[in-house]
Motif scaffolding. Structure first.
Motif, short mmCIF file in Angstrom:
data_model
loop_
_atom_site.label_atom_id
_atom_site.label_comp_id
_atom_site.label_asym_id
_atom_site.label_seq_id
_atom_site.Cartn_x
_atom_site.Cartn_y
_atom_site.Cartn_z
N ASP A 182 0.86 -1.18 0.00
CA ASP A 182 0.00 0.00 0.00
C ASP A 182 0.90 1.24 0.00
O ASP A 182 1.58 1.50 1.00
CB ASP A 182 -0.89 -0.01 1.24
CG ASP A 182 -1.63 1.30 1.44
OD1 ASP A 182 -1.78 2.05 0.45
OD2 ASP A 182 -2.03 1.59 2.59
N PRO A 183 0.92 1.99 -1.08
CA PRO A 183 1.87 3.11 -1.17
C PRO A 183 1.59 4.21 -0.15
O PRO A 183 2.52 4.79 0.41
CB PRO A 183 1.70 3.62 -2.59
CG PRO A 183 0.34 3.17 -3.02
CD PRO A 183 0.12 1.88 -2.31
N VAL A 184 0.31 4.49 0.11
CA VAL A 184 -0.03 5.56 1.05
C VAL A 184 0.35 5.15 2.47
O VAL A 184 1.01 5.89 3.20
CB VAL A 184 -1.53 5.92 0.96
CG1 VAL A 184 -1.89 6.95 2.04
CG2 VAL A 184 -1.85 6.47 -0.43
N GLY A 185 -0.06 3.94 2.87
CA GLY A 185 0.24 3.47 4.21
C GLY A 185 1.73 3.34 4.46
O GLY A 185 2.23 3.68 5.54
N ASP A 244 -0.55 15.83 2.88
CA ASP A 244 -1.59 14.93 2.38
C ASP A 244 -0.91 13.93 1.45
O ASP A 244 -0.37 14.32 0.41
CB ASP A 244 -2.65 15.71 1.60
CG ASP A 244 -3.49 16.62 2.48
OD1 ASP A 244 -3.55 16.36 3.69
OD2 ASP A 244 -4.05 17.60 1.95
N ILE A 245 -0.94 12.66 1.82
CA ILE A 245 -0.38 11.61 0.97
C ILE A 245 -1.54 10.96 0.23
O ILE A 245 -2.45 10.42 0.87
CB ILE A 245 0.40 10.56 1.78
CG1 ILE A 245 1.36 11.24 2.76
CG2 ILE A 245 1.14 9.61 0.86
CD1 ILE A 245 2.39 12.12 2.13
N VAL A 246 -1.55 11.04 -1.09
CA VAL A 246 -2.67 10.51 -1.87
C VAL A 246 -2.16 9.46 -2.86
O VAL A 246 -1.01 9.50 -3.28
CB VAL A 246 -3.43 11.63 -2.61
CG1 VAL A 246 -3.92 12.68 -1.64
CG2 VAL A 246 -2.56 12.28 -3.68
N GLY A 272 1.68 6.99 11.58
CA GLY A 272 2.08 8.26 10.96
C GLY A 272 3.48 8.74 11.30
O GLY A 272 3.81 9.91 11.08
N GLN A 273 4.33 7.83 11.81
CA GLN A 273 5.64 8.25 12.29
C GLN A 273 6.54 8.80 11.19
O GLN A 273 7.26 9.77 11.37
CB GLN A 273 6.33 7.07 13.00
CG GLN A 273 5.70 6.70 14.33
CD GLN A 273 6.36 5.50 14.96
OE1 GLN A 273 7.16 4.81 14.32
NE2 GLN A 273 6.03 5.22 16.21
N ARG A 274 6.50 8.13 10.02
CA ARG A 274 7.39 8.55 8.94
C ARG A 274 7.06 9.95 8.44
O ARG A 274 7.94 10.81 8.32
CB ARG A 274 7.32 7.55 7.77
CG ARG A 274 7.98 6.22 8.09
CD ARG A 274 7.77 5.22 6.96
NE ARG A 274 8.60 4.02 7.15
CZ ARG A 274 8.60 2.98 6.32
NH1 ARG A 274 7.78 2.98 5.26
NH2 ARG A 274 9.39 1.94 6.54
N VAL A 275 5.80 10.16 8.17
CA VAL A 275 5.42 11.48 7.65
C VAL A 275 5.56 12.55 8.73
O VAL A 275 5.88 13.71 8.45
CB VAL A 275 3.99 11.45 7.06
CG1 VAL A 275 2.93 11.43 8.15
CG2 VAL A 275 3.77 12.62 6.12
N GLN A 276 5.36 12.15 9.99
CA GLN A 276 5.48 13.12 11.08
C GLN A 276 6.91 13.63 11.22
O GLN A 276 7.13 14.81 11.53
CB GLN A 276 5.02 12.49 12.40
CG GLN A 276 4.93 13.49 13.56
CD GLN A 276 3.96 14.63 13.28
OE1 GLN A 276 2.84 14.41 12.83
NE2 GLN A 276 4.39 15.87 13.53
#
Length: 361
Positions: A245-248, A271-273, A255-259
């Motif tokens: 799953d690319p978004v996950g 926003d990751i889409v 959400g650690q990576r994006v955080q």
């Protein structure tokens, strides 16, 4: 002078990687000009440098002719034959004309040439090194700031960050360590100039590559980025592995990576889409977190569409000051007109009435 010069040439070759031949060619050319300038000579002269002993000789070059018109440039055949019976018309003869005090001029000229070559070599080394870093992420230290730039020390060179590449929500203080994106490297007259950015979409891409191994190794791909630096960004991703799953994967557990990236950028929302080949689905995804009821493409403009959203989500779809819609348009490459369901229904009813009137006529 000769020993010092030979030592300087050896040091240049060993320490700076500048070949002796390159410096000697430049030195001979500079000494030729210096001789003509200092001794008011316009004649055809050559300067020769002895690489073994370090001695410098100046020669007047003259052509062998039948009748001498200009003694500075020509030598009669009769005089030439006295020197060597093998000379013929059209040959060139070199007469040494080295002045007694030429050593002083030679030393000054050699120093200037060597200094110039050192500067050029250092510029080339810096340019070659940092041109490889173009479009890459690098950590630097803030040195100072003026009305035009933030100056960032990248090690052996100073980079500049123009106003438009500075984050509006950040303050840059001396000795702060910051990650910057190398926008471009220019080989300017005064030396290599390196321009860096904190607002470029490329910075965001490199940060995700650092934080998400699957993006770095190509399992997950960033297709496009739309960013209003310091405030909000949208990132479209897809997976080259059906089981991932690319978004996950990009967001990471809880959400650690994006955080981590949000923190690096001072709270810039992400926003990751998911990117899909179906443009309608991709456009709907790009308007996250809003729901989308329908995507209607413009028959007259293949890069324009109308997006229908639930009435209660119209403001969410458009976003604060139109930001959500604006970023979605940048991300997808489509001009997006957002309408609520009731607005879309009203337009449909109007078009039906118009059709009925046309039929009655």
């Amino acid at each position: 002078m000769s020993k010092e010069l030979l030592g300087a040439l050896d040091a240049l070759e060993n320490d700076k990687g500048i070949s002796k031949e390159t410096v000697i060619d430049a030195l001979e050319a500079a000494l030729t000009s210096a001789y003509k300038r200092n001794y008011n000579q316009a004649q055809n002269v050559e300067v020769s440098f002895d690489e073994k002993k370090g001695n410098i000789h100046v020669y007047a070059v003259k052509e062998v002719v039948n009748e001498v018109v200009d003694a500075r440039l020509e030598c009669s055949l009769a005089d030439a034959l006295q020197l060597n019976r093998g000379y013929e018309i059209g040959d060139e003869i070199r007469f040494e004309v080295t002045p007694k005090n030429f050593g002083r001029i030679a030393a000054q000229t050699a120093k200037q040439v060597i200094m110039q070559r050192v500067r050029e070599a250092e510029r080339t080394i810096v340019y070659n090194k940092y041109s490889k870093y173009q479009d890459e992420l690098i950590t630097g230290e803030v040195e100072r700031q003026d009305n035009r730039f933030v100056y960032v020390n990248l090690g052996k060179v100073e980079a500049v960050m123009p106003k438009g590449d500075q984050m509006p929500n950040e303050e840059y203080r001396p000795q702060d360590h910051i990650k910057v994106y190398v926008n471009r490297v220019e080989d300017a007259t005064k030396g290599p100039q390196i321009f860096v950015s904190r607002t470029a979409p490329g910075l965001l891409k490199r940060l995700f590559e650092e934080e998400v191994p699957e993006i770095y190794d190509g399992t997950v791909e960033i297709v496009s980025i739309a960013r209003e630096a310091g405030d909000r960004a949208k990132v479209a991703v897809r997976s080259n592995n059906e089981d991932i799953d690319p978004v996950g994967t990009t967001v990471g557990p809880r959400g650690q990576r994006v955080q981590t990236i949000v923190n690096e950028l001072g709270g810039e929302n992400m926003d990751i889409v998911q990117w899909t080949e179906d443009p309608a689905e991709f456009i709907a995804n790009s308007l996250n977190p809003s729901e989308v009821v329908d995507v209607i493409f413009d028959d007259e403009n293949e890069h324009a569409c109308t997006v229908v959203v639930p009435d209660y989500q119209l403001s969410l779809a458009i976003g604060k000051r139109g930001q959500n819609a604006r970023l979605a348009a940048k991300l997808t490459g489509y001009k997006i007109d957002i309408k609520s369901e009731s607005e879309a229904d009203d337009l449909d009813n109007e078009s039906e009435v118009d059709e009925d009137v046309d039929n009655e006529e």
